[in-house]
Write a protein that holds these residues in place. Structure first.
Motif, PDB file in Angstrom:
ATOM      1  N   VAL A 169       0.855  -1.174   0.000  1.00  0.00           N
ATOM      2  CA  VAL A 169       0.000   0.000   0.000  1.00  0.00           C
ATOM      3  C   VAL A 169       0.899   1.235   0.000  1.00  0.00           C
ATOM      4  O   VAL A 169       1.687   1.446   0.919  1.00  0.00           O
ATOM      5  N   THR A 170       0.802   2.032  -1.053  1.00  0.00           N
ATOM      6  CA  THR A 170       1.614   3.233  -1.159  1.00  0.00           C
ATOM      7  C   THR A 170       0.727   4.447  -0.900  1.00  0.00           C
ATOM      8  O   THR A 170      -0.272   4.652  -1.597  1.00  0.00           O
ATOM      9  N   LEU A 171       1.095   5.237   0.085  1.00  0.00           N
ATOM     10  CA  LEU A 171       0.280   6.359   0.527  1.00  0.00           C
ATOM     11  C   LEU A 171       1.132   7.608   0.647  1.00  0.00           C
ATOM     12  O   LEU A 171       2.363   7.543   0.655  1.00  0.00           O
ATOM     13  N   SER A 172       0.463   8.742   0.772  1.00  0.00           N
ATOM     14  CA  SER A 172       1.134  10.000   1.092  1.00  0.00           C
ATOM     15  C   SER A 172       0.398  10.635   2.265  1.00  0.00           C
ATOM     16  O   SER A 172      -0.714  10.221   2.611  1.00  0.00           O
ATOM     17  N   ALA A 173       1.018  11.643   2.860  1.00  0.00           N
ATOM     18  CA  ALA A 173       0.408  12.303   4.009  1.00  0.00           C
ATOM     19  C   ALA A 173      -0.972  12.835   3.666  1.00  0.00           C
ATOM     20  O   ALA A 173      -1.917  12.715   4.460  1.00  0.00           O
ATOM     21  N   ARG A 174      -1.119  13.429   2.496  1.00  0.00           N
ATOM     22  CA  ARG A 174      -2.418  14.007   2.147  1.00  0.00           C
ATOM     23  C   ARG A 174      -3.486  12.927   1.963  1.00  0.00           C
ATOM     24  O   ARG A 174      -4.690  13.224   2.025  1.00  0.00           O
ATOM     25  N   ASP A 175      -3.078  11.680   1.736  1.00  0.00           N
ATOM     26  CA  ASP A 175      -4.039  10.586   1.601  1.00  0.00           C
ATOM     27  C   ASP A 175      -4.703  10.224   2.918  1.00  0.00           C
ATOM     28  O   ASP A 175      -5.826   9.722   2.924  1.00  0.00           O
TER      29      ASP A 175
END
Length: 391
Positions: A7-13
């Motif tokens: 699972v690849t995420l970013s802070a804004r996600d």
């Protein structure tokens, strides 16, 4: 997509959409060589280990917001704990925002899920029978249960009516009776955080996510904040027998909590929890998509009442507790054919969200294919001692 991808995420996600949230979390920091409680500020994580080495200790501090002004050094940007998926690289990975606390759950706290539990009971764990039973019971039970105050005189009247009609159930007893169902969801330290894999028992053929709000309660019974949770459930196991609840609930990686704990303050209170809207999205590698939401306003028992039924003069939790407040709905959208309802498949990406609390994202794997749980309380104490952060 095969479902094997991290699972690849970013802070804004994953961060809340509403401004001003006071967020605490827990990460595995490569720099610190262990778990650290953290403060989330402007997309950066600040180490709180010197204020309190565990989340359990942190939530015992009375004037916590004042102590947070002295948050320790930065561990780096939140994105550095998300960019590699499942912690395989970067600065580390997210852990659930709890550690020593008991992980408990309230069951049958919404009318919709109450009906689904009765359906499971009558279907004896067979999903093929569920749709017919749902059609038979939903109108009858839905009309009787809507708006009922558990433990009230009206609830007692409804109980007598349903008993006479042969429709009473153990699930209705805890749903509208005076005593809530409070059970152990998972062992302390065994939950997984945002971005991790969640586990479904390989022997289950009828199961679902349970999107919930989770309260953080300290040893004095004070509710300090809220986060999101996935109380993964095996409908076939529990449907065969309510005595299989433990096996239906407490499995490897079957409790997800996160992404962060939002502390209560002037801008977000326990009363606000009762007004949250919680969303659920499921994206399967087979092209299956489900998107739905429900409102905490539909809960049959106020969150404060559930917390009081958990921790009170008859039952204490010296390390505090995390309390799932119950699921608002069980997915019933047909996946493998008409009348077959919903069940998970390996690779499903599950997102539970609320504008005030952020997004909890996890991918589904069989419990025996998820990394085994090995870092428990003994390992935590040893790690903290070796780092010299225990007084």
């Amino acid at each position: 997509m095969t479902g094997d991808e991290p699972v690849t995420l970013s802070a804004r996600d994953i961060l809340p959409e509403t401004p001003g949230a006071l967020l605490l979390g827990r990460v595995w920091s490569k720099a610190a060589s262990g778990p650290c409680p953290v403060l989330v500020r402007d997309g950066e994580l600040f180490d709180l280990t010197r204020i309190a080495p565990t989340m359990s200790d942190l939530l015992e501090i009375d004037d916590l917001s004042g102590d947070l002004a002295g948050a320790g050094p930065s561990l780096g940007p939140l994105d550095g704990f998300l960019d590699a998926g499942n912690g395989c690289g970067g600065l580390g990975h997210l852990l659930p925002p709890c550690d020593l606390q008991a992980i408990k759950a309230a069951g049958v706290t919404f009318a919709g899920s109450m009906i689904e539990r009765v359906i499971e009971e009558r279907a004896k764990g067979d999903p093929a029978r569920a749709e017919a039973i749902r059609a038979e019971l939903s109108d009858i039970l839905g009309g009787n249960l809507r708006g009922l105050v558990p433990g009230s005189g009206k609830a007692a009247e409804v109980k007598a009516h349903l008993q006479k009609a042969g429709l009473w159930s153990q699930y209705l007893e805890v749903g509208i009776g005076p005593d809530a169902e409070i059970f152990t969801k998972a062992q302390p330290m065994s939950a997984v955080g945002c971005g991790a894999e969640i586990g479904v028992h390989p022997g289950s053929h009828w199961n679902n996510p349970e999107p919930e709000v989770v309260l953080a309660i300290n040893s004095r019974g004070e509710v300090r904040g809220a986060t999101l949770g996935n109380d993964v459930n095996l409908r076939d196991f529990e449907g065969r027998s309510a005595l299989l609840l433990g096996k239906a609930k407490d499995n490897n990686a079957a409790a997800a909590i996160g992404p962060f704990l939002r502390l209560f303050d002037d801008g977000f209170t326990l009363e606000d929890v009762g007004r949250l809207r919680v969303g659920l999205e499921i994206a399967g590698t087979d092209g299956f998509m489900l998107s739905d939401h429900s409102d905490m306003a539909q809960i049959s028992r106020r969150p404060a009442e559930l917390a009081a039924q958990l921790l009170n003069p008859t039952h204490q939790y010296p390390d505090g507790a995390m309390l799932y407040l119950g699921t608002m709905f069980a997915p019933t959208k047909d996946r493998d054919g008409a009348g077959m309802g919903f069940t998970h498949k390996t690779g499903d990406l599950v997102t539970i969200s609320s504008p005030e609390l952020g997004r909890l994202v996890n991918r589904v794997r069989p419990c025996d294919a998820v990394a085994p749980w090995t870092f428990g309380t003994r390992a935590l104490m040893g790690n903290l001692a070796a780092r010299g952060v225990l007084e």
